[in-house]
Design a protein around this motif. Structure first.
Motif, PDB file in Angstrom:
ATOM      1  N   GLU A   6       2.056  88.849  86.444  1.00 26.46           N
ATOM      2  CA  GLU A   6       2.769  88.877  85.164  1.00 26.46           C
ATOM      3  C   GLU A   6       3.855  90.009  85.058  1.00 26.46           C
ATOM      4  O   GLU A   6       3.689  90.768  86.008  1.00 26.46           O
ATOM      5  CB  GLU A   6       1.624  89.725  84.334  1.00 26.46           C
ATOM      6  CG  GLU A   6       2.046  89.893  82.993  1.00 26.46           C
ATOM      7  CD  GLU A   6       1.195  90.902  82.217  1.00 26.46           C
ATOM      8  OE1 GLU A   6       1.351  91.145  81.009  1.00 26.46           O
ATOM      9  OE2 GLU A   6      -0.132  90.918  82.602  1.00 26.46           O
ATOM     10  N   GLN A   7       4.903  89.457  84.678  1.00 29.76           N
ATOM     11  CA  GLN A   7       6.072  90.317  84.594  1.00 29.76           C
ATOM     12  C   GLN A   7       6.163  90.856  83.225  1.00 29.76           C
ATOM     13  O   GLN A   7       6.334  90.154  82.408  1.00 29.76           O
ATOM     14  CB  GLN A   7       7.502  89.422  84.829  1.00 29.76           C
ATOM     15  CG  GLN A   7       8.843  90.325  84.751  1.00 29.76           C
ATOM     16  CD  GLN A   7       9.821  89.398  84.878  1.00 29.76           C
ATOM     17  OE1 GLN A   7       9.718  88.113  84.884  1.00 29.76           O
ATOM     18  NE2 GLN A   7      10.905  89.704  85.166  1.00 29.76           N
ATOM     19  N   ARG A   8       5.873  92.341  82.885  1.00 28.24           N
ATOM     20  CA  ARG A   8       6.184  92.710  81.528  1.00 28.24           C
ATOM     21  C   ARG A   8       7.246  93.524  81.507  1.00 28.24           C
ATOM     22  O   ARG A   8       7.335  94.451  82.198  1.00 28.24           O
ATOM     23  CB  ARG A   8       4.823  93.487  81.226  1.00 28.24           C
ATOM     24  CG  ARG A   8       4.706  93.600  79.763  1.00 28.24           C
ATOM     25  CD  ARG A   8       3.506  94.713  79.440  1.00 28.24           C
ATOM     26  NE  ARG A   8       2.288  93.988  80.052  1.00 28.24           N
ATOM     27  CZ  ARG A   8       1.195  94.879  80.229  1.00 28.24           C
ATOM     28  NH1 ARG A   8       1.179  95.969  79.961  1.00 28.24           N
ATOM     29  NH2 ARG A   8       0.046  93.861  80.511  1.00 28.24           N
TER      30      ARG A   8
ATOM     31  N   ILE B 260       6.792  92.354  76.007  1.00 30.02           N
ATOM     32  CA  ILE B 260       6.820  90.870  76.229  1.00 30.02           C
ATOM     33  C   ILE B 260       6.582  90.578  77.790  1.00 30.02           C
ATOM     34  O   ILE B 260       7.105  91.055  78.601  1.00 30.02           O
ATOM     35  CB  ILE B 260       8.084  90.083  75.683  1.00 30.02           C
ATOM     36  CG1 ILE B 260       8.120  90.710  74.385  1.00 30.02           C
ATOM     37  CG2 ILE B 260       8.291  88.796  76.040  1.00 30.02           C
ATOM     38  CD1 ILE B 260       9.099  90.023  73.497  1.00 30.02           C
ATOM     39  N   SER B 261       5.660  89.629  77.815  1.00 29.82           N
ATOM     40  CA  SER B 261       5.291  89.350  79.395  1.00 29.82           C
ATOM     41  C   SER B 261       5.492  87.893  79.564  1.00 29.82           C
ATOM     42  O   SER B 261       5.831  86.976  78.687  1.00 29.82           O
ATOM     43  CB  SER B 261       3.709  89.393  79.564  1.00 29.82           C
ATOM     44  OG  SER B 261       3.215  90.500  79.500  1.00 29.82           O
ATOM     45  N   ARG B 262       6.041  87.604  80.713  1.00 31.79           N
ATOM     46  CA  ARG B 262       6.265  86.291  81.487  1.00 31.79           C
ATOM     47  C   ARG B 262       5.084  85.883  82.464  1.00 31.79           C
ATOM     48  O   ARG B 262       4.873  87.048  83.163  1.00 31.79           O
ATOM     49  CB  ARG B 262       7.471  85.929  82.073  1.00 31.79           C
ATOM     50  CG  ARG B 262       8.648  86.016  81.186  1.00 31.79           C
ATOM     51  CD  ARG B 262       9.935  85.782  81.685  1.00 31.79           C
ATOM     52  NE  ARG B 262       9.765  84.186  82.270  1.00 31.79           N
ATOM     53  CZ  ARG B 262      10.869  83.674  82.624  1.00 31.79           C
ATOM     54  NH1 ARG B 262      11.939  84.503  83.037  1.00 31.79           N
ATOM     55  NH2 ARG B 262      10.880  82.438  83.108  1.00 31.79           N
ATOM     56  N   PHE B 263       4.451  84.947  82.550  1.00 34.87           N
ATOM     57  CA  PHE B 263       3.136  84.572  83.474  1.00 34.87           C
ATOM     58  C   PHE B 263       3.804  83.486  84.371  1.00 34.87           C
ATOM     59  O   PHE B 263       4.345  82.649  83.960  1.00 34.87           O
ATOM     60  CB  PHE B 263       2.135  84.239  82.688  1.00 34.87           C
ATOM     61  CG  PHE B 263       1.504  85.461  81.865  1.00 34.87           C
ATOM     62  CD1 PHE B 263       0.920  86.195  82.103  1.00 34.87           C
ATOM     63  CD2 PHE B 263       2.155  85.420  80.376  1.00 34.87           C
ATOM     64  CE1 PHE B 263       0.383  87.252  81.579  1.00 34.87           C
ATOM     65  CE2 PHE B 263       1.439  86.397  79.545  1.00 34.87           C
ATOM     66  CZ  PHE B 263       0.774  87.562  80.211  1.00 34.87           C
ATOM     67  N   TYR B 264       3.361  83.790  85.682  1.00 35.13           N
ATOM     68  CA  TYR B 264       3.562  82.643  86.801  1.00 35.13           C
ATOM     69  C   TYR B 264       2.142  82.482  87.588  1.00 35.13           C
ATOM     70  O   TYR B 264       1.354  83.533  87.550  1.00 35.13           O
ATOM     71  CB  TYR B 264       4.402  83.206  88.047  1.00 35.13           C
ATOM     72  CG  TYR B 264       5.634  83.855  87.326  1.00 35.13           C
ATOM     73  CD1 TYR B 264       6.764  82.978  87.394  1.00 35.13           C
ATOM     74  CD2 TYR B 264       5.946  85.002  86.749  1.00 35.13           C
ATOM     75  CE1 TYR B 264       8.144  83.293  86.580  1.00 35.13           C
ATOM     76  CE2 TYR B 264       7.407  85.260  86.303  1.00 35.13           C
ATOM     77  CZ  TYR B 264       8.084  84.662  86.255  1.00 35.13           C
ATOM     78  OH  TYR B 264       9.425  85.034  85.589  1.00 35.13           O
TER      79      TYR B 264
ATOM     80  N   THR C  45       7.366  85.731  94.649  1.00 34.54           N
ATOM     81  CA  THR C  45       7.717  85.755  93.312  1.00 34.54           C
ATOM     82  C   THR C  45       7.958  87.299  93.141  1.00 34.54           C
ATOM     83  O   THR C  45       8.888  87.822  92.696  1.00 34.54           O
ATOM     84  CB  THR C  45       6.726  85.180  92.256  1.00 34.54           C
ATOM     85  OG1 THR C  45       6.899  83.779  92.622  1.00 34.54           O
ATOM     86  CG2 THR C  45       7.142  85.553  91.109  1.00 34.54           C
TER      87      THR C  45
ATOM     88  N   ARG D  86       9.277  98.529  83.101  1.00 35.65           N
ATOM     89  CA  ARG D  86       9.060  97.203  83.597  1.00 35.65           C
ATOM     90  C   ARG D  86       7.720  97.323  84.483  1.00 35.65           C
ATOM     91  O   ARG D  86       7.615  98.168  85.157  1.00 35.65           O
ATOM     92  CB  ARG D  86      10.237  96.715  84.432  1.00 35.65           C
ATOM     93  CG  ARG D  86      11.427  96.446  83.900  1.00 35.65           C
ATOM     94  CD  ARG D  86      11.732  95.388  82.757  1.00 35.65           C
ATOM     95  NE  ARG D  86      12.847  95.264  81.991  1.00 35.65           N
ATOM     96  CZ  ARG D  86      13.261  95.614  80.843  1.00 35.65           C
ATOM     97  NH1 ARG D  86      12.397  96.573  80.175  1.00 35.65           N
ATOM     98  NH2 ARG D  86      14.468  95.438  80.536  1.00 35.65           N
TER      99      ARG D  86
END
Length: 83
Positions: free
Chosen positions: A32-34, A41-45, A56, A18
């Protein structure tokens, strides 16, 4: 966009790794959380302040993993000495 932080959970392997990145572009802060390494797979804030982005990140790092801060990549990437 300038990368300010790169945090890693210290685990190797596509299923366990992670990463969390903090970047800034003008007055916008991006987290970015990868999951799964470079091809994961990434999630972006996106936030309007560093404080919101840091909040966050603290929430994302909560848990039993031993998170480590890696050196952020300087703008333009790395260069070799005498090149």
């Amino acid at each position: 966009m300038e990368q300010r932080k790169h945090l890693w959970n210290g685990k190797w392997g596509r299923l366990a790794r992670r990463d969390v990145f903090l970047r800034v572009d003008a007055d916008r802060w991006h987290v970015e959380q990868r999951a799964g390494g470079a091809e994961g797979i990434s999630r972006f804030y996106e936030y309007g302040s560093a404080d919101e982005a840091e909040e966050t990140i603290r929430a994302l790092l909560d848990g039993s993993d031993a998170w480590r801060e890696l050196s952020p990549r300087p703008p333009g990437g790395w260069t070799l000495p005498n090149s």
